[in-house]
Design a protein around this motif. Structure first.
Motif, PDB file in Angstrom:
ATOM      1  N   ASP A  38      35.858  -1.484 -24.651  1.00 45.39           N
ATOM      2  CA  ASP A  38      37.207  -2.059 -24.649  1.00 45.39           C
ATOM      3  C   ASP A  38      37.164  -3.410 -25.354  1.00 45.39           C
ATOM      4  O   ASP A  38      37.110  -4.459 -24.723  1.00 45.39           O
ATOM      5  N   ILE A  39      37.182  -3.365 -26.675  1.00 48.52           N
ATOM      6  CA  ILE A  39      37.080  -4.605 -27.440  1.00 48.52           C
ATOM      7  C   ILE A  39      38.450  -5.084 -27.890  1.00 48.52           C
ATOM      8  O   ILE A  39      39.409  -4.317 -27.961  1.00 48.52           O
ATOM      9  N   ARG A  40      38.518  -6.377 -28.205  1.00 45.45           N
ATOM     10  CA  ARG A  40      39.719  -6.968 -28.770  1.00 45.45           C
ATOM     11  C   ARG A  40      39.527  -7.137 -30.274  1.00 45.45           C
ATOM     12  O   ARG A  40      38.381  -7.233 -30.751  1.00 45.45           O
ATOM     13  N   PRO A  41      40.574  -7.192 -31.048  1.00 41.58           N
ATOM     14  CA  PRO A  41      40.428  -7.418 -32.488  1.00 41.58           C
ATOM     15  C   PRO A  41      39.831  -8.793 -32.785  1.00 41.58           C
ATOM     16  O   PRO A  41      40.001  -9.742 -32.016  1.00 41.58           O
ATOM     17  N   LEU A  42      39.144  -8.893 -33.912  1.00 46.07           N
ATOM     18  CA  LEU A  42      38.626 -10.189 -34.349  1.00 46.07           C
ATOM     19  C   LEU A  42      39.757 -11.134 -34.709  1.00 46.07           C
ATOM     20  O   LEU A  42      39.674 -12.342 -34.469  1.00 46.07           O
ATOM     21  N   LEU A  43      40.800 -10.594 -35.309  1.00 41.86           N
ATOM     22  CA  LEU A  43      41.976 -11.347 -35.737  1.00 41.86           C
ATOM     23  C   LEU A  43      43.199 -10.475 -35.559  1.00 41.86           C
ATOM     24  O   LEU A  43      43.119  -9.251 -35.632  1.00 41.86           O
ATOM     25  N   GLU A  44      44.348 -11.113 -35.343  1.00 44.99           N
ATOM     26  CA  GLU A  44      45.611 -10.376 -35.368  1.00 44.99           C
ATOM     27  C   GLU A  44      46.015 -10.240 -36.834  1.00 44.99           C
ATOM     28  O   GLU A  44      46.878 -10.950 -37.342  1.00 44.99           O
ATOM     29  N   LEU A  45      45.335  -9.325 -37.495  1.00 41.15           N
ATOM     30  CA  LEU A  45      45.438  -9.160 -38.932  1.00 41.15           C
ATOM     31  C   LEU A  45      45.554  -7.675 -39.255  1.00 41.15           C
ATOM     32  O   LEU A  45      44.803  -6.862 -38.716  1.00 41.15           O
ATOM     33  N   HIS A  46      46.499  -7.309 -40.111  1.00 41.92           N
ATOM     34  CA  HIS A  46      46.645  -5.925 -40.532  1.00 41.92           C
ATOM     35  C   HIS A  46      45.590  -5.621 -41.593  1.00 41.92           C
ATOM     36  O   HIS A  46      45.709  -6.033 -42.743  1.00 41.92           O
ATOM     37  N   LEU A  47      44.544  -4.903 -41.191  1.00 38.69           N
ATOM     38  CA  LEU A  47      43.414  -4.643 -42.065  1.00 38.69           C
ATOM     39  C   LEU A  47      42.823  -3.282 -41.751  1.00 38.69           C
ATOM     40  O   LEU A  47      42.500  -2.987 -40.603  1.00 38.69           O
ATOM     41  N   ARG A  48      42.670  -2.468 -42.761  1.00 46.30           N
ATOM     42  CA  ARG A  48      41.982  -1.183 -42.630  1.00 46.30           C
ATOM     43  C   ARG A  48      40.587  -1.291 -43.255  1.00 46.30           C
ATOM     44  O   ARG A  48      40.309  -2.182 -44.032  1.00 46.30           O
ATOM     45  N   ASP A  49      39.710  -0.345 -42.902  1.00 45.51           N
ATOM     46  CA  ASP A  49      38.408  -0.209 -43.558  1.00 45.51           C
ATOM     47  C   ASP A  49      37.591  -1.502 -43.485  1.00 45.51           C
ATOM     48  O   ASP A  49      36.955  -1.911 -44.465  1.00 45.51           O
ATOM     49  N   THR A  50      37.581  -2.132 -42.338  1.00 43.54           N
ATOM     50  CA  THR A  50      36.899  -3.418 -42.162  1.00 43.54           C
ATOM     51  C   THR A  50      35.434  -3.334 -42.564  1.00 43.54           C
ATOM     52  O   THR A  50      34.696  -2.458 -42.109  1.00 43.54           O
ATOM     53  N   GLN A  51      34.993  -4.264 -43.411  1.00 48.61           N
ATOM     54  CA  GLN A  51      33.593  -4.318 -43.846  1.00 48.61           C
ATOM     55  C   GLN A  51      33.134  -5.765 -43.852  1.00 48.61           C
ATOM     56  O   GLN A  51      33.865  -6.663 -44.257  1.00 48.61           O
ATOM     57  N   ILE A  52      31.904  -5.992 -43.352  1.00 48.01           N
ATOM     58  CA  ILE A  52      31.344  -7.342 -43.227  1.00 48.01           C
ATOM     59  C   ILE A  52      29.937  -7.349 -43.799  1.00 48.01           C
ATOM     60  O   ILE A  52      29.152  -6.419 -43.568  1.00 48.01           O
ATOM     61  N   CYS A  53      29.603  -8.409 -44.523  1.00 50.38           N
ATOM     62  CA  CYS A  53      28.233  -8.577 -45.009  1.00 50.38           C
ATOM     63  C   CYS A  53      27.754  -9.984 -44.690  1.00 50.38           C
ATOM     64  O   CYS A  53      28.552 -10.892 -44.454  1.00 50.38           O
ATOM     65  N   VAL A  54      26.432 -10.159 -44.693  1.00 47.62           N
ATOM     66  CA  VAL A  54      25.824 -11.481 -44.568  1.00 47.62           C
ATOM     67  C   VAL A  54      25.648 -12.043 -45.972  1.00 47.62           C
ATOM     68  O   VAL A  54      25.064 -11.393 -46.850  1.00 47.62           O
ATOM     69  N   GLY A  55      26.157 -13.251 -46.210  1.00 52.08           N
ATOM     70  CA  GLY A  55      26.067 -13.859 -47.525  1.00 52.08           C
ATOM     71  C   GLY A  55      24.781 -14.632 -47.732  1.00 52.08           C
ATOM     72  O   GLY A  55      23.952 -14.793 -46.815  1.00 52.08           O
ATOM     73  N   GLY A  56      24.627 -15.150 -48.934  1.00 51.88           N
ATOM     74  CA  GLY A  56      23.436 -15.916 -49.260  1.00 51.88           C
ATOM     75  C   GLY A  56      23.329 -17.223 -48.510  1.00 51.88           C
ATOM     76  O   GLY A  56      22.245 -17.799 -48.390  1.00 51.88           O
ATOM     77  N   ASP A  57      24.441 -17.700 -47.982  1.00 50.60           N
ATOM     78  CA  ASP A  57      24.453 -18.943 -47.211  1.00 50.60           C
ATOM     79  C   ASP A  57      24.301 -18.710 -45.713  1.00 50.60           C
ATOM     80  O   ASP A  57      24.421 -19.646 -44.925  1.00 50.60           O
ATOM     81  N   GLY A  58      24.059 -17.461 -45.319  1.00 56.29           N
ATOM     82  CA  GLY A  58      23.924 -17.136 -43.905  1.00 56.29           C
ATOM     83  C   GLY A  58      25.236 -16.955 -43.183  1.00 56.29           C
ATOM     84  O   GLY A  58      25.254 -16.668 -41.984  1.00 56.29           O
ATOM     85  N   ALA A  59      26.361 -17.125 -43.886  1.00 52.03           N
ATOM     86  CA  ALA A  59      27.679 -16.886 -43.305  1.00 52.03           C
ATOM     87  C   ALA A  59      28.044 -15.412 -43.474  1.00 52.03           C
ATOM     88  O   ALA A  59      27.362 -14.650 -44.164  1.00 52.03           O
ATOM     89  N   TYR A  60      29.145 -15.034 -42.821  1.00 52.06           N
ATOM     90  CA  TYR A  60      29.608 -13.647 -42.860  1.00 52.06           C
ATOM     91  C   TYR A  60      30.883 -13.576 -43.686  1.00 52.06           C
ATOM     92  O   TYR A  60      31.758 -14.448 -43.589  1.00 52.06           O
TER      93      TYR A  60
END
Length: 342
Positions: A38-60
């Motif tokens: 039972d998770i909550r959204p990361l943001l109240e944002l209309h977004l499909r196909d969510t994809q996340i990567c780790v960048g070269g600076d260690g941020a997402y």
């Protein structure tokens, strides 16, 4: 929630355009049955196909299909940044169809409706630079490269600036331990190695050796997806853990929009142990964060989901045979444990 006939909406903020009735769009029944956290959204944002990567600076860095109705149109590729997976800042429209789209900017017809939209873009940090792969329905696949080396671009076509690479949807990139970079798409049934700078193909496309049967399903693993020699039918993704490749695509499993994964010792297969990953967590990717934790993105694309078309994260684990399961600790749960995302 977007769809070809229009947009369904349920929320406190009134829409400035007519919307369709919400109905049973998100019953949360998979949560009630304890199939998915039972998770909550990361943001109240209309977004499909969510994809996340780790960048070269260690941020997402997060992207996905944006716009209130991607079945008709959107502006291009948008990007968000976070240092802890919890707090996100908007980096803007990093690639515009009108400004930089080239072949992708042409309008087409889809079921009698004028259409121009980027589907399922993904951002990847590969070889010290940022790349975006994407698809356009009724057109094909493309790969972009940051001209500045920064995630916000500006971006240009890495190769084939005059035409799509191949017809299909849901492109994804994968960098192997030896630095080789691979491209697959759709149901993941074929794959190609790219040149090191992603400026072209290094080899020919080859067929992946998928399981001969799609018997899998979540809890009792006693039922089968329709079809043979397949995983799912769209949303291909690929990652590696403990020397094994995990190839996944999204299938309809008991009415849930779920990733179906299989494992192999070689990137082209043969793949085995097909299984539904976290039920309902289909579309996006599985990634490892800077602390070594594994996650699957999700966005809610079936009526069993608790929310629809918003970015979500589910922490995952692996059973004794390597199958993907939900972790006991869920930092983004509506009833969180002491564990935290940061």
């Amino acid at each position: 929630m977007s769809g070809l006939p229009g947009v369904r909406y349920s929320g406190a903020r009134p829409m400035v355009y007519p919307t369709l009735a919400w109905g049973e769009a998100a019953t949360g029944s998979a949560v009630d049955k304890k199939l998915t956290p039972d998770i909550r959204p990361l943001l109240e944002l209309h977004l499909r196909d969510t994809q996340i990567c780790v960048g070269g600076d260690g941020a997402y860095y997060m992207t996905g299909s944006t716009g209130d109705n991607i079945w008709a149109f959107n502006d291009g590729v948008e990007l968000w940044r976070s240092e802890n997976l919890s707090d996100w800042s908007y980096l803007g429209l990093v690639w515009s169809l009108d400004r930089e789209g080239g072949w992708a900017s042409s309008w087409r017809m889809r079921r009698g409706v004028p259409f121009r939209a980027i589907w399922a873009p993904e951002v990847h940090y590969i070889g010290g630079n940022y790349y975006i792969c994407f698809s356009v329905s009724r057109a094909g696949l493309g790969i972009l490269r940051s001209r500045s080396g920064r995630p916000e671009g500006p971006y240009e076509y890495a190769f084939s600036p005059e035409a799509h690479l191949r017809r299909g949807i849901d492109a994804t990139l994968f960098e192997d331990d030896d630095g080789s970079v691979w491209l697959t798409y759709g149901s993941g049934d074929e794959i190609v190695r790219l040149k090191d700078d992603l400026s072209g193909y290094a080899d020919d496309w080859v067929r992946t050796q998928l399981p001969a049967s799609s018997c899998l399903v979540a809890r009792d693993r006693s039922r089968c997806l329709r079809g043979e020699n397949t995983l799912g039918y769209e949303g291909a993704t690929l990652f590696k853990r403990d020397g094994r490749y995990y190839l996944g695509a999204v299938g309809n499993v008991e009415g849930r929009y779920s990733f179906v994964f299989a494992m192999a010792d070689r990137i082209t297969g043969p793949y085995h142990l097909p299984h539904e990953a976290v039920p309902g967590a289909g579309g996006g990717n599985v990634f490892r964060d800077v602390e070594g934790r594994w996650w699957t993105t999700c966005f809610g694309n079936d009526e069993q989901a608790a929310f629809r078309e918003k970015p979500g994260l589910i922490r995952v684990d692996f059973d004794a045979e390597g199958r993907i399961i939900a972790h006991a600790e869920q930092p983004f749960s509506n009833t969180p444990t002491e564990d935290a995302a940061a």
